[in-house]
Motif scaffolding. Structure first.
Motif, PDB file in Angstrom:
ATOM      1  N   GLY A 155       0.781  -1.232   0.000  1.00 17.61           N
ATOM      2  CA  GLY A 155       0.000   0.000   0.000  1.00 17.61           C
ATOM      3  C   GLY A 155       0.812   1.282   0.000  1.00 17.61           C
ATOM      4  N   GLU A 156       2.029   1.229   0.533  1.00 21.83           N
ATOM      5  CA  GLU A 156       2.864   2.431   0.554  1.00 21.83           C
ATOM      6  C   GLU A 156       4.328   2.047   0.407  1.00 21.83           C
ATOM      7  OE1 GLU A 156       3.894   3.990   4.709  1.00 21.83           O
ATOM      8  OE2 GLU A 156       1.895   3.126   5.019  1.00 21.83           O
ATOM      9  N   GLY A 157       5.105   2.972  -0.157  1.00 21.31           N
ATOM     10  CA  GLY A 157       6.524   2.726  -0.364  1.00 21.31           C
ATOM     11  C   GLY A 157       6.946   3.107  -1.766  1.00 21.31           C
ATOM     12  N   LYS A 158       8.229   2.994  -2.035  1.00 20.28           N
ATOM     13  CA  LYS A 158       8.764   3.343  -3.347  1.00 20.28           C
ATOM     14  C   LYS A 158       8.312   2.326  -4.382  1.00 20.28           C
ATOM     15  CE  LYS A 158      12.873   5.352  -1.239  1.00 20.28           C
ATOM     16  NZ  LYS A 158      14.339   5.201  -1.013  1.00 20.28           N
ATOM     17  N   ARG A 159       7.833   2.834  -5.497  1.00 25.23           N
ATOM     18  CA  ARG A 159       7.324   1.964  -6.555  1.00 25.23           C
ATOM     19  C   ARG A 159       8.352   1.830  -7.667  1.00 25.23           C
ATOM     20  NH1 ARG A 159       2.063   0.742  -5.649  1.00 25.23           N
ATOM     21  NH2 ARG A 159       1.024   2.030  -4.090  1.00 25.23           N
ATOM     22  N   PHE A 160       8.371   0.658  -8.253  1.00 24.90           N
ATOM     23  CA  PHE A 160       9.392   0.310  -9.223  1.00 24.90           C
ATOM     24  C   PHE A 160       9.312   1.142 -10.491  1.00 24.90           C
ATOM     25  CE2 PHE A 160      11.070  -3.071 -12.279  1.00 24.90           C
ATOM     26  CZ  PHE A 160      12.384  -2.714 -12.058  1.00 24.90           C
ATOM     27  N   PHE A 161       8.128   1.222 -11.100  1.00 24.00           N
ATOM     28  CA  PHE A 161       7.988   1.878 -12.394  1.00 24.00           C
ATOM     29  C   PHE A 161       7.431   3.291 -12.275  1.00 24.00           C
ATOM     30  CE2 PHE A 161       7.685  -2.670 -13.650  1.00 24.00           C
ATOM     31  CZ  PHE A 161       8.842  -2.703 -14.409  1.00 24.00           C
ATOM     32  N   SER A 162       7.587   3.896 -11.123  1.00 23.45           N
ATOM     33  CA  SER A 162       7.099   5.260 -10.947  1.00 23.45           C
ATOM     34  C   SER A 162       7.779   6.194 -11.941  1.00 23.45           C
ATOM     35  CB  SER A 162       7.381   5.728  -9.520  1.00 23.45           C
ATOM     36  OG  SER A 162       6.971   7.050  -9.336  1.00 23.45           O
ATOM     37  N   GLY A 163       6.991   6.870 -12.750  1.00 23.92           N
ATOM     38  CA  GLY A 163       7.552   7.815 -13.713  1.00 23.92           C
ATOM     39  C   GLY A 163       7.956   7.210 -15.037  1.00 23.92           C
ATOM     40  N   ALA A 164       7.727   5.908 -15.216  1.00 24.95           N
ATOM     41  CA  ALA A 164       8.121   5.271 -16.480  1.00 24.95           C
ATOM     42  C   ALA A 164       7.205   5.724 -17.617  1.00 24.95           C
ATOM     43  CB  ALA A 164       8.054   3.758 -16.348  1.00 24.95           C
ATOM     44  N   ALA A 165       7.787   5.869 -18.801  1.00 24.91           N
ATOM     45  CA  ALA A 165       6.989   6.206 -19.974  1.00 24.91           C
ATOM     46  C   ALA A 165       6.156   4.991 -20.388  1.00 24.91           C
ATOM     47  CB  ALA A 165       7.906   6.620 -21.122  1.00 24.91           C
ATOM     48  N   PRO A 166       4.975   5.206 -20.961  1.00 28.18           N
ATOM     49  CA  PRO A 166       4.151   4.073 -21.396  1.00 28.18           C
ATOM     50  C   PRO A 166       4.910   3.185 -22.382  1.00 28.18           C
ATOM     51  CG  PRO A 166       2.874   6.101 -21.429  1.00 28.18           C
ATOM     52  CD  PRO A 166       4.304   6.499 -21.191  1.00 28.18           C
ATOM     53  N   CYS A 167       4.907   1.896 -22.152  1.00 26.26           N
ATOM     54  CA  CYS A 167       5.585   0.954 -23.048  1.00 26.26           C
ATOM     55  C   CYS A 167       5.033  -0.443 -22.775  1.00 26.26           C
ATOM     56  CB  CYS A 167       7.103   0.978 -22.832  1.00 26.26           C
ATOM     57  SG  CYS A 167       7.628   0.383 -21.209  1.00 26.26           S
ATOM     58  N   GLU A 168       5.483  -1.406 -23.543  1.00 24.80           N
ATOM     59  CA  GLU A 168       5.076  -2.792 -23.343  1.00 24.80           C
ATOM     60  C   GLU A 168       6.293  -3.658 -23.055  1.00 24.80           C
ATOM     61  OE1 GLU A 168       2.596  -4.415 -26.378  1.00 24.80           O
ATOM     62  OE2 GLU A 168       1.199  -2.734 -26.327  1.00 24.80           O
ATOM     63  N   LEU A 169       6.067  -4.724 -22.296  1.00 21.76           N
ATOM     64  CA  LEU A 169       7.081  -5.731 -22.031  1.00 21.76           C
ATOM     65  C   LEU A 169       6.561  -7.079 -22.516  1.00 21.76           C
ATOM     66  CD1 LEU A 169       8.062  -4.748 -18.372  1.00 21.76           C
ATOM     67  CD2 LEU A 169       9.293  -4.160 -20.462  1.00 21.76           C
ATOM     68  N   LYS A 170       7.429  -7.849 -23.133  1.00 22.65           N
ATOM     69  CA  LYS A 170       7.048  -9.180 -23.599  1.00 22.65           C
ATOM     70  C   LYS A 170       7.511 -10.219 -22.597  1.00 22.65           C
ATOM     71  CE  LYS A 170       7.622 -12.453 -27.432  1.00 22.65           C
ATOM     72  NZ  LYS A 170       8.267 -12.687 -28.750  1.00 22.65           N
ATOM     73  N   LEU A 171       6.579 -11.060 -22.123  1.00 23.41           N
ATOM     74  CA  LEU A 171       6.928 -12.119 -21.181  1.00 23.41           C
ATOM     75  C   LEU A 171       7.631 -13.241 -21.933  1.00 23.41           C
ATOM     76  CD1 LEU A 171       6.722 -13.255 -18.276  1.00 23.41           C
ATOM     77  CD2 LEU A 171       4.550 -14.312 -18.957  1.00 23.41           C
ATOM     78  N   ILE A 172       8.879 -13.527 -21.538  1.00 25.88           N
ATOM     79  CA  ILE A 172       9.678 -14.561 -22.188  1.00 25.88           C
ATOM     80  C   ILE A 172       9.490 -15.911 -21.515  1.00 25.88           C
ATOM     81  CG2 ILE A 172      12.020 -15.246 -22.853  1.00 25.88           C
ATOM     82  CD1 ILE A 172      10.893 -12.765 -24.280  1.00 25.88           C
ATOM     83  N   ARG A 173       9.509 -15.897 -20.185  1.00 26.61           N
ATOM     84  CA  ARG A 173       9.268 -17.141 -19.445  1.00 26.61           C
ATOM     85  C   ARG A 173       8.880 -16.786 -18.018  1.00 26.61           C
ATOM     86  NH1 ARG A 173      14.717 -17.096 -20.604  1.00 26.61           N
ATOM     87  NH2 ARG A 173      16.105 -16.670 -18.840  1.00 26.61           N
TER      88      ARG A 173
END
Length: 202
Positions: A155-173
């Motif tokens: 619920g609170e704390g530093k977030r990993f993708f805070s401020g990241a530009a919109p993009c996609e990631l492909k799940l490899i495995r």
């Protein structure tokens, strides 16, 4: 050219702060949230992602936390590799990098990281930086993202993708551990697409 891999412990609601212990990051109340779910499979995935030789690309806060821990850690393959790796650090205090070998990135972080990528050398591993990672993804500088997703909500704390530009990631495995942690390996897959469910994406 050097390859960049981002590795992170992350909760289901995107928090990355202080996974390793109660005192890892000051007075954060939920420090150590990853520990109850840790097991051999997580360790094996982390070791495999690092490979036999690597350097580190770190934000200043992660560098300071690790500098207080790893030099005192019991000797072993991972501790020895981390202590021996060159640490490239995003910092405004380049004169205080006591855990070496270490080198401050250029004031222009993008230029500094681009310079490192263009060099010959071992892969660069990124841990724990909520400021460096969005830059890497936005500029197409990271080749791999390994997320260790823990079945925890904070619920609170530093977030990993805070401020990241919109993009996609492909799940490899993906792999699920006995403790319910999902080890997901992604590769950046370009700009965000949008569309209408049932229709063609744009």
């Amino acid at each position: 050219m050097r390859r960049i891999t981002v590795i992170e412990h992350i909760t289901l609601d995107g928090i990355i702060q202080a996974p390793g212990g109660p005192d890892e990051d000051g007075d954060y109340p939920y420090g150590g949230w990853a520990a109850p779910h840790d097991d051999d499979a997580i360790g094996e995935a982390i070791v495999a992602a690092h490979g036999e030789r690597f350097d580190l690309l770190l934000g200043r806060r992660t560098y300071d936390i690790w500098a207080d821990y790893w030099p005192k850690a019991e000797p072993g393959p991972m501790a020895d590799q981390l202590n021996g790796a060159v640490k490239y650090v995003a910092t405004h205090r380049p004169d205080s990098l006591s855990w070496g070998p270490a080198e401050a990135l250029d004031t222009d972080i993008v230029a500094g990281i681009s310079r490192l990528k263009a060099q010959d050398g071992p892969p660069l591993i990124v841990w724990g930086s909520s400021t460096v990672t969005p830059v890497l993804l936005e500029r197409g500088l990271a080749e791999d993202v390994l997320l260790l997703v823990f079945p925890v909500l904070l619920g609170e704390g530093k977030r990993f993708f805070s401020g990241a530009a919109p993009c996609e990631l492909k799940l490899i495995r993906t792999q699920t551990t006995a403790g319910g942690v999902m080890i997901n390996h992604y590769k950046p897959a370009g700009p965000l697409r949008t569309g209408t469910i049932g229709g063609d994406p744009t």
